[in-house]
Design a protein around this motif. Structure first.
Motif, mmCIF file in Angstrom:
data_model
loop_
_atom_site.group_PDB
_atom_site.id
_atom_site.type_symbol
_atom_site.label_atom_id
_atom_site.label_comp_id
_atom_site.label_asym_id
_atom_site.label_seq_id
_atom_site.Cartn_x
_atom_site.Cartn_y
_atom_site.Cartn_z
ATOM 1 N N THR A 290 68.769 -72.790 34.949
ATOM 2 C CA THR A 290 67.594 -72.052 34.628
ATOM 3 C C THR A 290 68.147 -70.739 33.810
ATOM 4 O OG1 THR A 290 65.470 -71.281 35.064
ATOM 5 C CG2 THR A 290 67.149 -71.184 36.693
ATOM 6 N N ARG A 291 67.130 -70.307 32.920
ATOM 7 C CA ARG A 291 67.797 -68.986 32.180
ATOM 8 C C ARG A 291 66.887 -67.572 32.719
ATOM 9 N NH1 ARG A 291 71.089 -68.775 27.745
ATOM 10 N NH2 ARG A 291 71.036 -70.702 27.132
ATOM 11 N N VAL A 292 67.494 -66.502 32.806
ATOM 12 C CA VAL A 292 66.741 -65.375 33.117
ATOM 13 C C VAL A 292 65.879 -65.026 32.061
ATOM 14 C CG1 VAL A 292 66.780 -63.050 33.856
ATOM 15 C CG2 VAL A 292 68.587 -64.591 34.873
ATOM 16 N N ARG A 293 64.525 -64.945 31.997
ATOM 17 C CA ARG A 293 63.546 -64.568 31.000
ATOM 18 C C ARG A 293 63.247 -62.990 31.066
ATOM 19 N NH1 ARG A 293 58.829 -68.284 31.648
ATOM 20 N NH2 ARG A 293 59.747 -69.909 30.295
ATOM 21 N N HIS A 294 62.871 -62.470 32.159
ATOM 22 C CA HIS A 294 62.473 -61.278 32.096
ATOM 23 C C HIS A 294 63.201 -60.570 33.635
ATOM 24 C CE1 HIS A 294 59.452 -61.554 28.946
ATOM 25 N NE2 HIS A 294 59.046 -62.512 29.787
ATOM 26 N N ARG A 295 63.423 -59.383 33.652
ATOM 27 C CA ARG A 295 63.592 -58.656 34.776
ATOM 28 C C ARG A 295 62.379 -57.631 34.731
ATOM 29 N NH1 ARG A 295 68.829 -57.602 36.566
ATOM 30 N NH2 ARG A 295 68.067 -55.688 37.323
ATOM 31 N N LYS A 296 61.963 -57.495 36.410
ATOM 32 C CA LYS A 296 60.778 -56.708 36.505
ATOM 33 C C LYS A 296 61.212 -55.806 37.863
ATOM 34 C CE LYS A 296 56.117 -57.238 37.851
ATOM 35 N NZ LYS A 296 54.606 -57.767 37.536
ATOM 36 N N GLU A 297 60.708 -54.827 37.606
ATOM 37 C CA GLU A 297 61.037 -53.671 38.614
ATOM 38 C C GLU A 297 59.699 -52.893 39.239
ATOM 39 O OE1 GLU A 297 64.571 -51.996 39.406
ATOM 40 O OE2 GLU A 297 65.697 -52.951 38.098
ATOM 41 N N THR A 298 59.027 -53.542 40.372
ATOM 42 C CA THR A 298 57.805 -52.768 40.815
ATOM 43 C C THR A 298 57.982 -52.349 42.167
ATOM 44 O OG1 THR A 298 57.154 -54.959 41.382
ATOM 45 C CG2 THR A 298 56.203 -53.780 39.457
ATOM 46 N N TYR A 302 62.401 -58.098 40.536
ATOM 47 C CA TYR A 302 62.305 -59.570 40.256
ATOM 48 C C TYR A 302 63.168 -60.149 39.066
ATOM 49 C CZ TYR A 302 58.136 -58.886 43.134
ATOM 50 O OH TYR A 302 57.353 -58.814 44.338
ATOM 51 N N LEU A 303 63.849 -61.119 39.148
ATOM 52 C CA LEU A 303 64.512 -62.024 38.064
ATOM 53 C C LEU A 303 63.574 -63.063 37.858
ATOM 54 C CD1 LEU A 303 68.250 -62.836 38.764
ATOM 55 C CD2 LEU A 303 67.239 -61.106 37.147
ATOM 56 N N THR A 337 69.721 -56.598 44.930
ATOM 57 C CA THR A 337 68.740 -57.469 45.738
ATOM 58 C C THR A 337 67.379 -57.756 44.798
ATOM 59 O OG1 THR A 337 69.607 -56.570 47.689
ATOM 60 C CG2 THR A 337 67.792 -57.777 47.942
ATOM 61 N N CYS A 338 67.212 -59.123 44.631
ATOM 62 C CA CYS A 338 66.100 -59.441 43.956
ATOM 63 C C CYS A 338 65.376 -60.689 44.629
ATOM 64 C CB CYS A 338 66.159 -59.471 42.556
ATOM 65 S SG CYS A 338 67.778 -60.548 42.072
ATOM 66 N N ASP A 339 64.121 -60.938 44.145
ATOM 67 C CA ASP A 339 63.444 -62.255 44.090
ATOM 68 C C ASP A 339 63.488 -63.000 42.902
ATOM 69 O OD1 ASP A 339 62.488 -61.236 46.431
ATOM 70 O OD2 ASP A 339 60.409 -61.672 46.023
ATOM 71 N N VAL A 340 63.963 -64.153 43.124
ATOM 72 C CA VAL A 340 64.165 -65.154 41.805
ATOM 73 C C VAL A 340 62.910 -65.816 41.662
ATOM 74 C CG1 VAL A 340 65.556 -66.899 40.435
ATOM 75 C CG2 VAL A 340 66.648 -64.930 42.287
#
Ligand SMILES: *Cc1c(COP(=O)(O)O)cnc(C)c1O
Length: 422
Positions: A290-298, A302-303, A337-340
């Motif tokens: 699978t390909r990373v589409r967006h990175r999100k930081e709140t 999130y990947l 560290t992230c949630d995928v």
């Protein structure tokens, strides 16, 4: 911490980018050479079994004919549990005792379908003995599924046998064989399946011991000679990099010891030993790419990737761990560290929670490991997500499409429109 290297991949980023030119992500990719190599090792480990060891591959784990053909070529049969899986056998031209039909709460049509194919029927309940005889006719060979209840400790996925819906009690088993014989059965098998994703070989040795002892009792009490003992599936795989695969030499020697002690000592005719493993046979040899589409930081990082839980639901459904490699960063220490996550409107549409990974940029490829069993097969269409493609990495390193990705039209095709004829 260099955990990545403990889960090696048979491809790299450049190889996958080449594949993705023809087959856009996401897709599951299965490794033929590794599947064959494992099948050889697995079957060889049990070469001592009198009359021959056999594994009926649990078709539900990866119901794709291209992979099933490979397993058949390596000498495996098939464990089916539904009308569709039996239909798949029929389309593939597979018949007879290469198939065992292990189902539960079974409709009459499926018993008839299994009978027509000449499959071995494995009954789940005492009332099914008469039901089968009435609805489809009693076959010459019949197998009964034992639920050891309080005799056996629970296992994480299947749970405590007393709470499991499957199988006959001990008393029912004796009644069942007697009744099946009265109705014309002449050959008999004995089955149990009490574990799933179990990595401790002792668990299976103990299960074998329970069944071998039953074989002796059935001979003594009913004069019935069991022809084969079916230990079910459930051999686990090391999803986590720090886990160890089951050692087949230990497993095989343990079962052989119990066989010697119980079956041989009792002076019984040879009993074949068979299994119905799915996960261990293909699980480790598939990856969801699978390909990373967006990175999100709140509040968290999130990947967002282009696959969803519809392509692999084990993490979302039961918090299962699937290892993830960021392609191009193999063996690197974690950088964040992230949630995928996928893109379903469901907060459990995540492949990993708080995972330490090398930093992945938008456009990078991820390999989610161990998706060769109960991966694509568990897919669904929530949010109208079309399920992704399946690809086979052949032994000559070519890549073959073995199931195309679904289209939006596929997902919409069962709708009854107002304008459709009724
Ligand atoms: C699911 C199942 C299997 C295969 O289990 P794995 O964990 O994939 O080995 C075998 N037999 C029965 C009856 C099952 O329900």
């Amino acid at each position: 911490m260099k955990t990545e290297s403990l889960k090696p991949l048979p491809f790299d980023a450049a190889f996958l980018e080449e594949v993705a030119k023809t087959h856009p992500t996401p897709f599951h990719l299965y490794d033929e050479a590794a599947i064959r190599d494992h099948a050889r090792r697995f079957l060889e480990a049990f070469s001592w079994v009198p009359g021959g060891f056999y594994n009926y591959y649990a078709v539900k784990a990866l119901p794709n004919p291209a992979v099933l053909e490979i397993l058949r070529d390596q000498g495996m049969g098939f464990d089916c549990s539904s009308a569709t899986e039996l239909a798949l056998m029929e389309k593939m031209g597979i018949r007879g005792e290469e198939i065992i039909f292990t189902s539960n709460n079974t409709p009459a049509e499926e018993f008839r379908q299994a009978r027509d194919l000449g499959a071995i029927i494995n009954l789940d309940d005492l009332t099914h003995v008469d039901f089968l005889a009435r609805e489809a006719g009693m076959p010459e060979l019949i197998c009964l599924r034992y639920n050891p209840g309080p005799l056996k400790e629970g296992n994480a996925i299947i749970g405590n046998p007393q709470e499991a819906k499957y199988g006959f009690t001990r008393e029912q088993l004796f009644q069942g064989y007697r009744r099946a014989r009265d109705l014309g059965a002449r050959r008999f098998g004995l089955h149990t399946m009490v574990a799933s994703n179990e990595l401790n070989p002792e668990y299976f040795v103990e299960t074998a011991r329970i069944l071998f002892e039953l074989v002796v009792e059935l001979k003594t009490e009913l004069g019935i000679q069991i022809e084969f003992v079916n230990l079910g599936g459930g051999i686990g795989i090391p999803y986590r990099p720090d886990q160890q695969a089951v050692d087949y030499q230990v497993l095989s020697r343990g079962i052989q010891g119990a066989y010697q002690e119980i079956i041989v000592e009792a002076g019984l005719d040879p009993v074949r030993v068979v299994t119905e493993n799915g996960r261990v046979v293909t699980g480790p040899y598939g990856w969801l790419i699978t390909r990373v589409r967006h990175r999100k930081e709140t509040y968290k990082r999130y990947l967002g990737v282009d696959a969803t839980m519809a392509d692999l639901m084990r993490p979302g459904m039961y918090g299962a761990y699937h290892h993830i490699t960021v392609l191009g960063h193999e063996g690197e220490p974690p950088g964040e560290t992230c949630d995928v996550t996928g893109s379903l409107c469901e907060n459990n549409d995540k492949f990993a929670l708080d995972r330490d990974l090398p930093r992945a940029e938008v456009g990078d490829l991820l390999a989610i490991h161990d998706t060769g069993a109960h991966g694509h097969a568990m897919g669904f269409n929530y949010n109208g997500k079309p399920r992704c493609a399946e690809l086979l990495l052949r032994q000559d390193r070519s890549v073959q499409l073995i199931r195309r990705a679904e289209t939006i039209d596929d997902v919409l095709q069962t709708i009854q429109w107002k304008s459709d004829p009724v």
